[in-house]
Design an enzyme around this catalytic site. Structure first.
Site, PDB file in Angstrom:
ATOM      1  N   GLU A 115       0.826  -1.326   0.051  1.00 19.33           N
ATOM      2  CA  GLU A 115      -0.149   0.037  -0.188  1.00 19.33           C
ATOM      3  C   GLU A 115       0.772   1.345   0.111  1.00 19.33           C
ATOM      4  O   GLU A 115       1.932   1.189   0.524  1.00 19.33           O
ATOM      5  CB  GLU A 115      -0.800   0.245   1.178  1.00 19.33           C
ATOM      6  CG  GLU A 115      -1.564  -1.290   1.532  1.00 19.33           C
ATOM      7  CD  GLU A 115      -2.251  -1.389   2.820  1.00 19.33           C
ATOM      8  OE1 GLU A 115      -2.391  -0.287   3.617  1.00 19.33           O
ATOM      9  OE2 GLU A 115      -2.948  -2.572   3.078  1.00 19.33           O
ATOM     10  N   LYS A 117       2.379   4.482   1.321  1.00 20.56           N
ATOM     11  CA  LYS A 117       2.228   5.137   2.531  1.00 20.56           C
ATOM     12  C   LYS A 117       1.957   6.590   2.494  1.00 20.56           C
ATOM     13  O   LYS A 117       2.687   7.269   2.023  1.00 20.56           O
ATOM     14  CB  LYS A 117       3.645   4.780   3.344  1.00 20.56           C
ATOM     15  CG  LYS A 117       3.743   5.406   4.770  1.00 20.56           C
ATOM     16  CD  LYS A 117       5.032   4.951   5.441  1.00 20.56           C
ATOM     17  CE  LYS A 117       5.059   5.201   6.954  1.00 20.56           C
ATOM     18  NZ  LYS A 117       5.088   6.709   7.179  1.00 20.56           N
ATOM     19  N   ASP A 119       1.328  10.228   3.374  1.00 20.97           N
ATOM     20  CA  ASP A 119       2.180  11.098   4.084  1.00 20.97           C
ATOM     21  C   ASP A 119       1.032  12.025   4.699  1.00 20.97           C
ATOM     22  O   ASP A 119       0.965  13.069   4.041  1.00 20.97           O
ATOM     23  CB  ASP A 119       3.234  11.942   3.501  1.00 20.97           C
ATOM     24  CG  ASP A 119       4.166  12.815   4.376  1.00 20.97           C
ATOM     25  OD1 ASP A 119       4.127  12.468   5.489  1.00 20.97           O
ATOM     26  OD2 ASP A 119       5.075  13.407   3.703  1.00 20.97           O
ATOM     27  N   ARG A 138      -3.564   9.657  16.922  1.00 15.00           N
ATOM     28  CA  ARG A 138      -2.767   8.788  17.478  1.00 15.00           C
ATOM     29  C   ARG A 138      -2.232   9.275  19.020  1.00 15.00           C
ATOM     30  O   ARG A 138      -2.282   8.367  19.679  1.00 15.00           O
ATOM     31  CB  ARG A 138      -1.584   8.435  16.533  1.00 15.00           C
ATOM     32  CG  ARG A 138      -0.846   7.453  17.217  1.00 15.00           C
ATOM     33  CD  ARG A 138       0.117   6.879  16.010  1.00 15.00           C
ATOM     34  NE  ARG A 138       1.045   5.828  16.627  1.00 15.00           N
ATOM     35  CZ  ARG A 138       2.183   6.065  17.220  1.00 15.00           C
ATOM     36  NH1 ARG A 138       2.480   7.217  17.545  1.00 15.00           N
ATOM     37  NH2 ARG A 138       2.789   5.131  17.682  1.00 15.00           N
ATOM     38  N   TYR A 227      -7.324   2.380   5.897  1.00 12.57           N
ATOM     39  CA  TYR A 227      -6.278   1.144   5.826  1.00 12.57           C
ATOM     40  C   TYR A 227      -6.319   0.186   6.981  1.00 12.57           C
ATOM     41  O   TYR A 227      -5.489  -0.825   6.683  1.00 12.57           O
ATOM     42  CB  TYR A 227      -4.989   1.598   5.114  1.00 12.57           C
ATOM     43  CG  TYR A 227      -4.157   2.738   6.226  1.00 12.57           C
ATOM     44  CD1 TYR A 227      -3.823   2.488   7.568  1.00 12.57           C
ATOM     45  CD2 TYR A 227      -3.997   4.003   5.807  1.00 12.57           C
ATOM     46  CE1 TYR A 227      -3.350   3.156   8.403  1.00 12.57           C
ATOM     47  CE2 TYR A 227      -3.423   4.984   6.808  1.00 12.57           C
ATOM     48  CZ  TYR A 227      -3.185   4.401   8.034  1.00 12.57           C
ATOM     49  OH  TYR A 227      -2.693   5.408   8.912  1.00 12.57           O
ATOM     50  N   LYS A 291       2.297  -5.340   4.056  1.00 14.24           N
ATOM     51  CA  LYS A 291       1.491  -6.122   5.203  1.00 14.24           C
ATOM     52  C   LYS A 291       1.390  -7.653   4.786  1.00 14.24           C
ATOM     53  O   LYS A 291       0.995  -8.087   3.783  1.00 14.24           O
ATOM     54  CB  LYS A 291       0.323  -5.352   5.545  1.00 14.24           C
ATOM     55  CG  LYS A 291       0.286  -3.948   5.881  1.00 14.24           C
ATOM     56  CD  LYS A 291      -1.391  -3.479   5.874  1.00 14.24           C
ATOM     57  CE  LYS A 291      -1.022  -1.836   6.332  1.00 14.24           C
ATOM     58  NZ  LYS A 291      -2.230  -1.320   6.075  1.00 14.24           N
ATOM     59  N   LYS A 315      10.433   2.886   3.086  1.00 11.90           N
ATOM     60  CA  LYS A 315      10.518   4.092   2.820  1.00 11.90           C
ATOM     61  C   LYS A 315      10.889   4.349   1.372  1.00 11.90           C
ATOM     62  O   LYS A 315      11.933   3.649   0.881  1.00 11.90           O
ATOM     63  CB  LYS A 315      11.457   5.074   3.824  1.00 11.90           C
ATOM     64  CG  LYS A 315      11.134   4.968   5.328  1.00 11.90           C
ATOM     65  CD  LYS A 315       9.853   5.954   5.497  1.00 11.90           C
ATOM     66  CE  LYS A 315       9.653   6.229   6.711  1.00 11.90           C
ATOM     67  NZ  LYS A 315       9.281   7.713   7.142  1.00 11.90           N
ATOM     68  N   CYS A 409      26.993  41.164  14.589  1.00 10.33           N
ATOM     69  CA  CYS A 409      25.437  40.628  14.702  1.00 10.33           C
ATOM     70  C   CYS A 409      24.829  41.533  13.279  1.00 10.33           C
ATOM     71  O   CYS A 409      24.876  42.652  13.356  1.00 10.33           O
ATOM     72  CB  CYS A 409      24.734  40.969  15.962  1.00 10.33           C
ATOM     73  SG  CYS A 409      23.117  40.680  15.767  1.00 10.33           S
ATOM     74  N   CYS A 412      21.945  43.980  15.407  1.00 10.73           N
ATOM     75  CA  CYS A 412      22.379  44.936  16.393  1.00 10.73           C
ATOM     76  C   CYS A 412      23.829  45.560  16.361  1.00 10.73           C
ATOM     77  O   CYS A 412      24.524  46.213  16.978  1.00 10.73           O
ATOM     78  CB  CYS A 412      21.941  44.579  17.895  1.00 10.73           C
ATOM     79  SG  CYS A 412      22.931  43.311  18.294  1.00 10.73           S
ATOM     80  N   CYS A 427      25.283  36.254  19.226  1.00 12.30           N
ATOM     81  CA  CYS A 427      25.185  37.088  19.485  1.00 12.30           C
ATOM     82  C   CYS A 427      24.941  37.569  21.137  1.00 12.30           C
ATOM     83  O   CYS A 427      24.009  37.183  21.536  1.00 12.30           O
ATOM     84  CB  CYS A 427      24.089  38.204  18.767  1.00 12.30           C
ATOM     85  SG  CYS A 427      23.759  39.813  19.403  1.00 12.30           S
ATOM     86  N   CYS A 432      19.240  42.540  21.897  1.00 15.34           N
ATOM     87  CA  CYS A 432      19.413  42.490  20.299  1.00 15.34           C
ATOM     88  C   CYS A 432      17.894  42.398  19.796  1.00 15.34           C
ATOM     89  O   CYS A 432      17.204  41.533  20.266  1.00 15.34           O
ATOM     90  CB  CYS A 432      20.156  41.550  19.995  1.00 15.34           C
ATOM     91  SG  CYS A 432      20.068  40.918  18.139  1.00 15.34           S
TER      92      CYS A 432
HETATM   93  S1  IVH Z   1      -0.866   0.610   8.741  1.00 11.91           S
HETATM   94  C1  IVH Z   1      -0.471  -2.013  11.970  1.00 11.91           C
HETATM   95  N1  IVH Z   1      -1.029   1.596   6.165  1.00 11.91           N
HETATM   96  O1  IVH Z   1       2.250   5.306   8.642  1.00 11.91           O
HETATM   97  C2  IVH Z   1      -1.119  -1.034  10.783  1.00 11.91           C
HETATM   98  N2  IVH Z   1      -0.068   2.909   8.016  1.00 11.91           N
HETATM   99  O2  IVH Z   1       4.107   4.189  11.210  1.00 11.91           O
HETATM  100  C3  IVH Z   1      -0.382   0.418  11.398  1.00 11.91           C
HETATM  101  N3  IVH Z   1       0.388   5.378   7.183  1.00 11.91           N
HETATM  102  O3  IVH Z   1       1.069   5.839  12.078  1.00 11.91           O
HETATM  103  C4  IVH Z   1      -0.665   1.348  10.247  1.00 11.91           C
HETATM  104  N4  IVH Z   1      -0.180   5.039   5.241  1.00 11.91           N
HETATM  105  O4  IVH Z   1      -0.383   6.762  10.275  1.00 11.91           O
HETATM  106  C5  IVH Z   1      -0.859   1.945   7.613  1.00 11.91           C
HETATM  107  N5  IVH Z   1      -1.179   2.364   4.108  1.00 11.91           N
HETATM  108  C6  IVH Z   1      -0.960   2.390   5.549  1.00 11.91           C
HETATM  109  C7  IVH Z   1      -0.495   3.791   5.903  1.00 11.91           C
HETATM  110  C8  IVH Z   1      -0.033   3.823   7.110  1.00 11.91           C
HETATM  111  C9  IVH Z   1       0.182   5.769   6.046  1.00 11.91           C
HETATM  112  C10 IVH Z   1       0.917   5.742   8.530  1.00 11.91           C
HETATM  113  C11 IVH Z   1       0.163   5.453   9.686  1.00 11.91           C
HETATM  114  C12 IVH Z   1       1.218   5.156  10.749  1.00 11.91           C
HETATM  115  C13 IVH Z   1       2.748   5.386  10.120  1.00 11.91           C
HETATM  116  C14 IVH Z   1       3.231   4.034  10.203  1.00 11.91           C
END
Ligand code: IVH
Length: 668
Positions: A115, A117, A119, A138, A227, A291, A315, A409, A412, A427, A432
């Site tokens: 999936e 991730k 942001d 959270r 998710y 997962k 990442k 500085c 000042c 400084c 200041c």
């Molecule tokens: S699953 C066990 N799925 O990433 C399941 N997290 O540290 C726990 N996040 O705090 C999370 N996209 O806020 C999951 N597709 C995704 C996600 C996701 C973003 C964030 C989530 C979590 C952090 C993981």
């Protein structure tokens, strides 16, 4: 219309509007035009206004409420909201796969859900009998903040679940986010209107969820993806794919780019595809979440303390770009440290236009051997400010010039000293204007007194005009003096005075943050405020009393003593007090199972980490101390407890184990 007809018409309109929202925000497939939608919406607003008794919290009109909260209630999650372990490379990912095998039989077929991730900001939604009852952030994973009113304004979050298979109780987890195009458009419009703009979509969403006035997030383009599961009654899901399908069936938006794949090799291929698709997708992602698909295998693999073994965040590499260093400017912070900042030729990178990069200190400047005019490679990882990785010295033309390090500085003109092992310029002038400005901006900032209408520009102006010389002077400002300033009028002047009035009674911990003592951040301020109750109490604290507090080390204790020891600080506080500044004492949250108790934790804990246990206790009203004394009310002792346990027994203090602690905290 008779009363019954009205009720029926209201229900019908709500149904049509919910349906339209669902098709627009979840399915991305609208079937009403904007004007058709508006017409229905307006009719509903009108009928509800005429019949207030028929308004319900799950009516679509309640997505735009006018309520202003005082703060957010702590919300204990039904099960911990875990985070994920990270891997950065294919090698690390493969290692994660192998390490998981220990918990599985070799013949287990392992499919994975891969999936994006997202942001954004994690959010838990609890539905009872299909109705949204709470939305919470959270927090520390155990206790979050109840942000239901704000979450109700997010149109892709259904107030009611759809379909015939609605479980009686379900906790859904997912991410609030803002699409890239919506974000750019929001900032553009804000800029045009002279309003605040945001650095990146994540901060924008995080800030919006924590707004006390929910009419603000209601106007912002925030969306949601579901998710994961925090718990469910009356249903079960055999796989992650099945869960996601069920969530979609309930009317929740799920991430379209999720794929279930057959094995680790296929995960790698899908990850590469996501990296390639990244730029083109409408939302920001900072990696892939992998997962194990099968819920039975998930169970067998189980949890570490804070993260499941069956999922991992892989990442994305930080994004990089080439640009040119145009100049370096020097900023004086509130502590007097003078830091360089790179001014770059604007370049588009990872969703934002970058024009500045941080340069931490002189050391870094020397290490990079930067010259003005250099072509440089920059990197932006997550939401941090971009940094310069290197100068492309083989591309120099000879026209580049060395960076001049200031000897005085920039604000000042006080000669600068090199401090802290020569890497920082400082400084030393307490008066200041740049330091003062930094102090005031910090005090007025959102983590502290939150004084709206007192931004950098206004602070600079007030200092320049000589209306203020320190923070205490803020409460001496008069309507006339303010209203007479350039770009000010009676209305904005009165607004600021009102804000200052409100700020007088902000909670003590926020006030302490605002004072800007070194080492005293949000957490430290909270500890001090809870332990000593009042500002006078903190000011009178002795070294022993400070060190006796759990989590308070020498650096923090000394910083507090030094700060309150300075005459100019004491006199500033005295003038504030005389002007009516009276921070509200911070009581530990009331009504908790440990209200008013001083607790000490010792020995090894098995379910919670030390930190988690402490925060849980505090969220339920306890004060956590580090040593056992006559003032201790309760000792939580795990295996291996030694002298503290002995002392508690001698003093006749109640001792409980972790299981009992969890039971009293309502966690088992
Ligand atoms: S699953 C066990 N799925 O990433 C399941 N997290 O540290 C726990 N996040 O705090 C999370 N996209 O806020 C999951 N597709 C995704 C996600 C996701 C973003 C964030 C989530 C979590 C952090 C993981």
């Amino acid at each position: 219309m008779g009363a019954q007809d009205v009720a029926a018409r209201i229900e019908a309109l709500r149904h049509e509007i919910r349906d339209a929202d669902y098709r627009y925000y979840v399915l991305d497939d609208p079937h009403l035009s904007d004007s058709e939608y508006d017409e229905k919406y307006r009719e509903l607003v009108r009928l509800e206004a005429e019949h207030p008794a028929l308004v319900t919290p799950d009516s679509p009109t309640q997505r735009v409420p006018g309520t202003v909260a005082e703060g957010f209630e702590p919300f204990p999650h039904p099960s911990p909201m875990v985070s994920l372990n990270n891997v950065n490379t294919e090698e690390d990912f493969r290692e994660w796969v192998v390490s998981g095998n220990r918990f599985l039989r070799s013949e287990d077929p392992r499919r994975y859900s891969v999936e994006p991730k997202i942001d954004g900001v994690g959010l838990e939604l609890i539905y009872e009998n299909g109705r949204l009852v709470t939305a919470s952030t959270r927090g520390d994973g155990l206790v979050g903040e109840n942000v239901t009113t704000n979450a109700r304004t997010i149109r892709s979050i259904p107030h009611r679940l759809r379909g015939s298979d609605v479980p009686p109780w379900i906790a859904v987890r997912g991410e609030c986010y803002c699409r890239k195009d919506d974000f750019v458009e929001f900032n553009r419009a804000a800029e045009e209107a002279g309003e605040r703009t945001f650095a990146n979509p994540r901060n924008f969403v995080a800030g919006s969820l924590r707004m006390l006035d929910s009419s603000i997030p209601a106007k912002r383009p925030i969306r949601y993806f579901a998710y994961a599961l925090g718990g469910v009654r009356g249903a079960s899901y055999a796989t992650q794919a099945e869960l996601l399908e069920a969530l979609a069936g309930l009317g929740l938006p799920t991430i379209p780019e999720t794929r279930v794949v057959a094995d680790a090799d296929a995960v790698v291929a899908r990850y590469d595809a996501l990296v390639a698709e990244r730029e083109g997708l409408p939302y920001e992602m900072d990696g892939a979440v992998v997962k194990v698909n099968d819920a039975g295998l998930q169970e067998r693999m189980g949890m570490r303390i804070r993260s499941p073994r069956w999922a991992v965040a892989w990442k994305f590499p930080a994004q990089r770009a080439l640009t040119r260093l145009l100049a370096v400017d020097w900023n004086v912070g509130r502590t007097g440290v003078v830091t360089p900042r790179a001014i770059l030729e604007p370049v588009f990178l990872a969703g934002v236009t970058v024009q500045h990069a941080t340069l931490h200190n002189l050391d870094q400047l020397e290490r990079l051997d930067l010259h003005v005019g250099d072509e440089v490679e920059i990197e932006r990882a997550g939401d941090v400010i971009p940094k310069i990785l290197r100068a492309l010295d083989d591309r120099r033309t000879g026209a580049e010039t060395p960076i001049e390090i200031p000897s005085a500085c920039p604000t000042c003109a006080t000669p600068l000293a090199r401090a802290e092992g020569k890497v920082a310029l400082r400084c030393g002038n307490f008066a200041c204007p740049a330091q003062l400005k930094g102090h005031l901006a910090h005090l007025a900032g959102r983590g502290a007194l939150d004084i709206r209408g007192l931004g950098d520009k206004q602070i600079e102006q007030l200092l320049r005009e000589g209306l203020i010389k320190d923070a205490a002077d803020l409460w001496q400002l008069s309507l006339d003096a303010l209203a007479g300033l350039e770009r000010w009028g009676p209305k904005s002047a009165q607004n600021l005075l009102d804000q200052l009035e409100t700020a007088k009674t902000r909670p003590l911990d926020r006030f302490l943050v605002g004072l800007g003592m070194r080492e005293v951040g949000e957490r430290g301020a909270q500890i001090l405020a809870r332990a000593f109750g009042t500002l006078e109490g903190v000011a009178a604290a002795t070294l022993e009393e400070l060190l006796d507090l759990d989590e308070v080390g020498e650096a923090l204790a000394e910083s507090v003593l030094t700060w309150f020891g300075e005459d100019r600080n004491r006199s500033m506080l005295e003038r504030m007090r005389a002007a009516g500044v009276a921070p509200t004492p911070v009581a530990a949250p009331s009504g908790g199972a440990f209200e008013g108790l001083t607790m000490v934790l010792t020995g090894k804990l098995e379910v919670l980490s030390r930190d988690e246990a402490k925060r849980l206790a505090e969220s339920l009203g306890a004060r956590a101390a580090s040593s056992v004394s006559k003032r201790t009310d309760l000792l939580v002792a795990g295996p291996g407890a030694g002298s503290k346990l002995k002392k508690a027994e001698e003093l006749g203090i109640e001792v409980i184990d972790e299981a009992e602690f969890l039971r009293r905290a309502g966690r088992s």
